[in-house]
Design a protein around this motif. Structure first.
Motif, PDB file in Angstrom:
ATOM      1  N   VAL A  91       0.845  -1.203   0.000  1.00  0.00           N
ATOM      2  CA  VAL A  91       0.000   0.000   0.000  1.00  0.00           C
ATOM      3  C   VAL A  91       0.880   1.252   0.000  1.00  0.00           C
ATOM      4  O   VAL A  91       0.643   2.208  -0.742  1.00  0.00           O
ATOM      5  CB  VAL A  91      -0.944   0.001   1.220  1.00  0.00           C
ATOM      6  N   ARG A  92       1.958   1.215   0.803  1.00  0.00           N
ATOM      7  CA  ARG A  92       2.853   2.378   0.866  1.00  0.00           C
ATOM      8  C   ARG A  92       3.473   2.652  -0.501  1.00  0.00           C
ATOM      9  O   ARG A  92       3.518   3.787  -0.970  1.00  0.00           O
ATOM     10  CB  ARG A  92       3.931   2.124   1.935  1.00  0.00           C
ATOM     11  N   GLU A  93       3.911   1.560  -1.198  1.00  0.00           N
ATOM     12  CA  GLU A  93       4.504   1.752  -2.529  1.00  0.00           C
ATOM     13  C   GLU A  93       3.524   2.387  -3.492  1.00  0.00           C
ATOM     14  O   GLU A  93       3.869   3.277  -4.262  1.00  0.00           O
ATOM     15  CB  GLU A  93       4.947   0.405  -3.110  1.00  0.00           C
ATOM     16  N   ARG A  94       2.259   1.906  -3.443  1.00  0.00           N
ATOM     17  CA  ARG A  94       1.257   2.461  -4.343  1.00  0.00           C
ATOM     18  C   ARG A  94       1.004   3.933  -4.042  1.00  0.00           C
ATOM     19  O   ARG A  94       0.910   4.758  -4.931  1.00  0.00           O
ATOM     20  CB  ARG A  94      -0.072   1.705  -4.217  1.00  0.00           C
ATOM     21  N   LEU A  95       0.908   4.250  -2.755  1.00  0.00           N
ATOM     22  CA  LEU A  95       0.645   5.645  -2.384  1.00  0.00           C
ATOM     23  C   LEU A  95       1.804   6.529  -2.825  1.00  0.00           C
ATOM     24  O   LEU A  95       1.603   7.619  -3.359  1.00  0.00           O
ATOM     25  CB  LEU A  95       0.432   5.760  -0.873  1.00  0.00           C
ATOM     26  N   SER A  96       3.027   6.066  -2.621  1.00  0.00           N
ATOM     27  CA  SER A  96       4.174   6.871  -3.033  1.00  0.00           C
ATOM     28  C   SER A  96       4.183   7.036  -4.542  1.00  0.00           C
ATOM     29  O   SER A  96       4.505   8.109  -5.060  1.00  0.00           O
ATOM     30  CB  SER A  96       5.485   6.212  -2.614  1.00  0.00           C
ATOM     31  N   GLY A  97       3.812   5.974  -5.251  1.00  0.00           N
ATOM     32  CA  GLY A  97       3.770   6.049  -6.716  1.00  0.00           C
ATOM     33  C   GLY A  97       2.786   7.114  -7.156  1.00  0.00           C
ATOM     34  O   GLY A  97       3.088   7.961  -8.007  1.00  0.00           O
ATOM     35  N   ALA A  98       1.606   7.101  -6.550  1.00  0.00           N
ATOM     36  CA  ALA A  98       0.585   8.082  -6.920  1.00  0.00           C
ATOM     37  C   ALA A  98       1.081   9.488  -6.594  1.00  0.00           C
ATOM     38  O   ALA A  98       0.884  10.434  -7.364  1.00  0.00           O
ATOM     39  CB  ALA A  98      -0.717   7.787  -6.182  1.00  0.00           C
ATOM     40  N   ALA A  99       1.781   9.619  -5.445  1.00  0.00           N
ATOM     41  CA  ALA A  99       2.270  10.941  -5.055  1.00  0.00           C
ATOM     42  C   ALA A  99       3.306  11.444  -6.066  1.00  0.00           C
ATOM     43  O   ALA A  99       3.336  12.627  -6.409  1.00  0.00           O
ATOM     44  CB  ALA A  99       2.879  10.879  -3.649  1.00  0.00           C
ATOM     45  N   ARG A 100       4.163  10.525  -6.537  1.00  0.00           N
ATOM     46  CA  ARG A 100       5.182  10.950  -7.513  1.00  0.00           C
ATOM     47  C   ARG A 100       4.538  11.426  -8.807  1.00  0.00           C
ATOM     48  O   ARG A 100       4.908  12.449  -9.363  1.00  0.00           O
ATOM     49  CB  ARG A 100       6.141   9.786  -7.809  1.00  0.00           C
ATOM     50  N   VAL A 101       3.528  10.652  -9.289  1.00  0.00           N
ATOM     51  CA  VAL A 101       2.856  11.050 -10.530  1.00  0.00           C
ATOM     52  C   VAL A 101       2.160  12.395 -10.322  1.00  0.00           C
ATOM     53  O   VAL A 101       2.236  13.297 -11.160  1.00  0.00           O
ATOM     54  CB  VAL A 101       1.833   9.982 -10.964  1.00  0.00           C
ATOM     55  N   ALA A 102       1.517  12.553  -9.173  1.00  0.00           N
ATOM     56  CA  ALA A 102       0.811  13.808  -8.888  1.00  0.00           C
ATOM     57  C   ALA A 102       1.794  14.972  -8.897  1.00  0.00           C
ATOM     58  O   ALA A 102       1.509  16.037  -9.457  1.00  0.00           O
ATOM     59  CB  ALA A 102       0.092  13.706  -7.543  1.00  0.00           C
ATOM     60  N   ALA A 103       2.974  14.769  -8.300  1.00  0.00           N
ATOM     61  CA  ALA A 103       3.962  15.840  -8.260  1.00  0.00           C
ATOM     62  C   ALA A 103       4.392  16.224  -9.676  1.00  0.00           C
ATOM     63  O   ALA A 103       4.550  17.407 -10.001  1.00  0.00           O
ATOM     64  CB  ALA A 103       5.175  15.401  -7.441  1.00  0.00           C
ATOM     65  N   LEU A 104       4.544  15.208 -10.536  1.00  0.00           N
ATOM     66  CA  LEU A 104       4.898  15.486 -11.937  1.00  0.00           C
ATOM     67  C   LEU A 104       3.864  16.392 -12.597  1.00  0.00           C
ATOM     68  O   LEU A 104       4.176  17.198 -13.455  1.00  0.00           O
ATOM     69  CB  LEU A 104       4.937  14.175 -12.734  1.00  0.00           C
ATOM     70  N   LEU A 105       2.610  16.183 -12.189  1.00  0.00           N
ATOM     71  CA  LEU A 105       1.523  16.934 -12.817  1.00  0.00           C
ATOM     72  C   LEU A 105       1.116  18.138 -11.973  1.00  0.00           C
ATOM     73  O   LEU A 105       0.047  18.710 -12.185  1.00  0.00           O
ATOM     74  CB  LEU A 105       0.319  16.012 -13.032  1.00  0.00           C
ATOM     75  N   ASN A 106       1.958  18.489 -11.011  1.00  0.00           N
ATOM     76  CA  ASN A 106       1.680  19.663 -10.177  1.00  0.00           C
ATOM     77  C   ASN A 106       0.346  19.620  -9.479  1.00  0.00           C
ATOM     78  O   ASN A 106      -0.380  20.609  -9.449  1.00  0.00           O
ATOM     79  CB  ASN A 106       1.703  20.936 -11.041  1.00  0.00           C
ATOM     80  N   THR A 107      -0.005  18.459  -8.967  1.00  0.00           N
ATOM     81  CA  THR A 107      -1.262  18.413  -8.216  1.00  0.00           C
ATOM     82  C   THR A 107      -1.090  17.434  -7.069  1.00  0.00           C
ATOM     83  O   THR A 107       0.014  16.937  -6.834  1.00  0.00           O
ATOM     84  CB  THR A 107      -2.436  18.009  -9.142  1.00  0.00           C
ATOM     85  N   SER A 108      -2.192  17.182  -6.340  1.00  0.00           N
ATOM     86  CA  SER A 108      -2.133  16.202  -5.257  1.00  0.00           C
ATOM     87  C   SER A 108      -2.742  14.904  -5.770  1.00  0.00           C
ATOM     88  O   SER A 108      -3.446  14.926  -6.777  1.00  0.00           O
ATOM     89  CB  SER A 108      -2.961  16.723  -4.087  1.00  0.00           C
ATOM     90  N   PRO A 109      -2.499  13.750  -5.082  1.00  0.00           N
ATOM     91  CA  PRO A 109      -3.118  12.498  -5.541  1.00  0.00           C
ATOM     92  C   PRO A 109      -4.624  12.627  -5.692  1.00  0.00           C
ATOM     93  O   PRO A 109      -5.204  12.079  -6.631  1.00  0.00           O
ATOM     94  CB  PRO A 109      -2.754  11.502  -4.445  1.00  0.00           C
ATOM     95  N   GLU A 110      -5.291  13.379  -4.808  1.00  0.00           N
ATOM     96  CA  GLU A 110      -6.742  13.542  -4.906  1.00  0.00           C
ATOM     97  C   GLU A 110      -7.112  14.305  -6.173  1.00  0.00           C
ATOM     98  O   GLU A 110      -8.179  14.127  -6.735  1.00  0.00           O
ATOM     99  CB  GLU A 110      -7.318  14.299  -3.699  1.00  0.00           C
TER     100      GLU A 110
END
Ligand code: ATP
Ligand code: MG
Length: 890
Positions: free
Chosen positions: A730-749
């Protein structure tokens, strides 16, 4: 001369050929065997055993009695052959056509012949083909000689050891579908050997005559033999066809290369290895290049299919294959991990046919890399060990063959490496003794790898005779004292095991769980006065004797000794996954209905896998419900209890039994002492089970469902994680989503909204670009198409124009406009991105043909194209050349 067919083209042609003969093309099954008779899939027929036995031939809703596949297979028994014979891979692709009570011998053999010899398909020289048949199969003999016209002296007859599949099945099993077979051989010519076909009857081994295809006629269901040993072959409900042609072998023949290492799949791997090591590949003498290339390919595929590297069963086999490759890399002088850098080449060669290689590439590379790193450390350990041995032997002495073998078996030292280091010390190696030890070990490997037998079984049946069932105390204890009752190595009873040796150990009592019921065998340690060893795996013989696969690390283990057996920490994780499996099973039945039946399961320290009958994919909502139900049990922290009872009592108590499983009079029932609620109904978990479980549901910790996929018709597979494995995932998935969100200048939500916004922007951008290109085309054409040059060619008015930066739709649109405005019969637009020709209706009636014109112009401009009489296009790279060719195109 045209280029020979690539491996991919041969695979595709084979499948197309059999589709043209009414076969349904099905995807390859995983390399992980569909049934428990072998660890890995070893033949194309394995996924279809049930159909041969009479089960309905329906695949994912499609009924078909004719099926064709390209099946990836792993043959552990052939590993030692790799690099040594010209024809054996450990991973092979088997091209197969199957008939379930539909066509039989005549069609199977004549189609095989047509595919091999017809110029439209493989176009092989008929005079180079040979066949073997089962000794008294006159029907096959008649088809070969009468229908096909194969000369009689191209046919040899063999007994059941060669021309029955599985080999020797009538006498030796396994039970199940089997039948005589007819093999097809290709004569590679006298350059490969001076032997003749007649001599093959005795030699049975040839570099010249290569077996390419085995056509099997399964018509019997082999049963246990009579007490006097007479084989029992019952007729199957109908006669079947099962053929298998090795893709690597047919590619070698069709591409006319020395062996498969020179074909289009392997050559790039071999040359990369030469580049990395700085050692040129000159041919079969470079065994290391070959072994590395072959093994990296197998290991990549098996890991992509979901096998993890481990010390048990399947994972242990993969580890051995990988270590063999690593060892050869070391021999080539490579001291850093490099094998993982070869994975992209495997993906290039095979990723189109087996997309799992692409999707799993990252995981495969990481797994190989970490194993390489670990193994390089082991090698260093072996060098130290060898140093000790050499000191003991002393300068001018001889290192024993047994010692050299221990280095090979334990540390993966090839004898060449041992020799090299020993020579530096002034010590020679007893090579004959080494060869003898190796031969012994290989005999066990061979005996253990026969189809239908477990592929890794340290002890032979005779060596275990006379031993009574082991007292198992592992449900309640993770440590216990036991006495060594037997030591078995190389299929024989041994009196003691020296440090460095690996063998099967039988104890009077043990806490180690023996693989069974889907749960993997325990690993851990044995300790005794003056020594210790690692338990790498535990199995159980049918008679209930527990077999520990032990590597002695220190001191000597002797029969009769007392030892302390300590189960390793993985067991906790296994127990979490096992209890979680029961809860998952109960939750699935509650959410999907009681039609859900367990079809198979795997309980390992790192995950659980559960196969069950169910017709449809689970919806996201159903998956969420199932996961939530399990989590409710976990947080309720109910006690888990187990008790033995008569089977009748267990059934009366509503315990879930596995369909098709045989149970004894007394059974063990594992119950969760508390229900959860679903849809207003209580849901309980009570199963017949011999496995190890947690004490309370809360011990499971966390639970997460990973995937739901289809594995066979009507059978779904779920993978899930419990405990730390779940938290980490779960932690890996959350971090993955956070990294993608950062790339797109937004939050995972904010991701969903952001991606939808980007898609809209992208579409608008594409629309705008098309508009601009249209304007650009119009500007380049001038008002009314005035920029175009119109000439009379072949009786037609031809308007031609060079454009730049215009392609696709806009190029065609511009051609329409120009045809309209210029009043020409034909228009030709050449841009740096493509070529379009249009002809007016009137011109077409007068014989103009845009398609033919495009073909000629494109040929002059380094491209290819064609189309209809009124409109055609081509991709080109040289627009000037296309326009220049106009003058001569009519
Ligand atoms: P061999 O005697 O050469 O080992 P086999 O009798 O084991 O072959 P089958 O079990 O009949 O072969 O398998 C069918 C076909 O699969 C063979 O005709 C061959 O083309 C191919 N094949 C079998 N084993 C291998 C292997 N290790 N590597 C490549 N191809 C193989
Ligand atoms: Mg074989």
């Amino acid at each position: 001369m045209t280029a020979p067919l690539t491996t991919a083209q041969i695979r595709e042609k084979y499948l197309q050929f059999f589709e043209s003969k009414g076969h349904l093309r099905l995807p390859s099954h995983s390399t992980i065997a569909p049934d428990p008779t072998t660890l890995f899939t070893v033949a194309g027929m394995q996924p279809f055993k049930e159909q041969f036995m009479g089960a309905p031939a329906v695949f994912d809703g499609q009924a078909s009695k004719r099926v064709t596949t390209a099946q990836k297979c792993l043959r552990v028994g052939d590993i030692e052959n790799v690099g040594r014979t010209l024809r054996h891979c450990s991973l092979l692709e088997m091209l197969g056509n199957f008939s379930f009570g539909d066509y039989f011998k005549r069609e199977a053999l004549t189609w095989a012949w047509e595919f091999l010899t017809s110029p439209e398909w493989m176009g092989l020289d008929r005079s180079r083909l040979y066949a073997t048949i089962y000794k008294d199969d006159e029907e096959a003999f008649g088809i070969w000689t009468q229908d096909i016209g194969l000369p009689e002296d191209h046919i040899l007859r063999f007994d059941a050891d060669e021309n029955f599949w599985p080999a020797d099945a009538p006498r030796e099993g396994p039970n199940g579908p089997c039948g005589p077979c007819s093999e097809i051989f290709y004569d590679r010519g006298p350059e490969y050997g001076e032997d003749t076909w007649a001599e093959y009857a005795d030699t049975r081994e040839s570099a010249r005559f290569l077996e390419i295809w085995n056509c099997v006629f399964p018509q019997y269901d082999r049963q246990d033999p009579l007490p006097d040993g007479t084989p029992v072959l019952k007729d199957l409900p109908f006669k079947n066809i099962d053929t298998g042609m090795g893709l690597e072998r047919i590619a070698t023949v069709v591409q006319d290369v020395y062996d498969f290492y020179s074909n289009d799949v392997f050559a790039p791997l071999i040359s990369r290895i030469a580049e990395l090591s700085g050692q040129a590949y000159e041919g079969p003498q470079n065994v290391s290049h070959r072994v590395i290339a072959e093994h990296v390919r197998s290991v990549s595929m098996v890991i992509a299919d979901g096998s993890a590297l481990s010390n048990t069963g399947r994972g242990y086999v993969i580890r051995k294959i990988l270590r063999r490759a690593s060892r050869h890399a070391y021999l080539l002088g490579l001291r850093e991990p490099v094998l993982h850098t070869l994975v992209p080449l495997v993906v290039d060669a095979m990723g189109d046919a087996y997309p799992e290689l692409r999707t799993e590439q990252g995981r495969v590379e990481a797994a190989i890399r970490s194993e390489e790193e670990r193994f390089l450390k082991t090698l260093e350990g072996g060098i130290q060990r060898l140093g000790g041995m050499l000191e003991g032997v002393g300068r001018g002495g001889v290192l024993g063959g047994e010692d050299a073998f221990v280095l090979y078996d334990t540390y993966g030292f090839p004898v060449d490496l041992t020799k090299e280091i020993a020579e530096e010390y002034g010590v020679s190696v007893d090579e004959a003794g080494y060869a003898e030890s190796l031969e012994n070990a290989q005999n066990i490997a061979r005996a253990g790898s026969k189809y239908g037998k477990s592929e890794l079984f340290g002890g032979s049946q005779e060596a275990l005779e006379g031993l009574s069932a082991t007292e198992f105390v592992g449900y309640d204890h993770l440590e216990a004292e036991g006495q060594v009752l037997a030591l078995v190595g190389a299929g024989e009873r041994l009196s003691h095991l020296p440090a460095g040796s690996e063998a099967t150990v039988v104890l009077s009592r043990t806490p180690f769980y023996g693989e069974g019921g889907g749960e993997v065998g325990d690993t851990g340690r044995l300790e005794w006065q003056g020594g210790s060893g690692t338990v790498r795996d535990t199995r159980k013989s049918p008679a209930g004797v527990f077999l520990h696969d032990v590597l002695v690390e220190e001191g000597q283990l002797t029969e009769g000794m007392s030892v302390r057996a300590l189960v390793g920490p993985e067991r906790q994780a296994v127990q979490r996954h096992h209890t979680a499996t029961h809860l998952l099973h109960a939750a699935l039945r509650a959410v999907l209905g009681s039609g859900v039946r367990q079809a198979g399961s795997l309980v390992a320290p790192d995950r659980l896998r559960f196969d069950f009958s169910h017709g449809a994919a689970l919806t996201a909502e159903e998956l969420a419900q199932v996961e939530l139900l399990v989590s409710r049990w976990v947080s309720a922290n109910f006690p888990v209890s187990w008790r033995e009872m008569p089977i009748a009592e267990a059934k009366a108590a509503g315990a879930t039994a596995l369909f098709g499983e045989k149970y004894g009079e007394t059974v063990r029932v594992v119950s969760v002492e508390g229900d959860v609620e679903y849809g207003g109904q209580p849901v309980s978990s009570k199963e017949l089970c011999g496995g190890a479980h947690v004490r309370r549901t809360g011990d499971i910790g966390a639970f997460v469902l990973l995937s739901d996929e289809n594995v066979a018709a009507g059978v779904r597979r779920i993978e899930a994680l419990a405990g730390e494995a779940a938290t980490r995932w779960v932690r890996e998935r959350l971090s993955g989503a956070a990294r993608v969100a950062a790339l797109l200048n937004t939050s995972p939500e904010g991701l969903e909204g952001r991606v939808a916004g980007l898609q809209t922007q992208l579409k608008a951008g594409e629309k705008e670009a098309a508009g601009l290109r249209r304007q650009l085309a119009e500007a380049q054409m001038g008002g009314g198409g005035s920029a175009a040059q119109t000439r009379e060619l072949g009786g037609f008015q031809v308007a031609a124009l060079r454009l730049s930066g215009i392609e696709g739709n806009e190029l065609r649109g511009a051609a329409d406009k120009l045809l309209d405005q210029s009043g020409a019969d034909l228009v030709v637009l050449a841009s740096d991105k493509g070529l379009v020709v249009k002809a007016s209706k009137a011109a077409v009636t007068r014989g103009a043909h845009a398609g033919q014109l495009v073909g000629k112009l494109a040929a002059a401009a380094g491209g290819k194209g064609g189309g209809r009489p009124d409109m055609a296009q081509a991709g080109i790279t040289d627009p000037e050349a296309a326009l220049a060719a106009l003058a001569t195109a009519f």
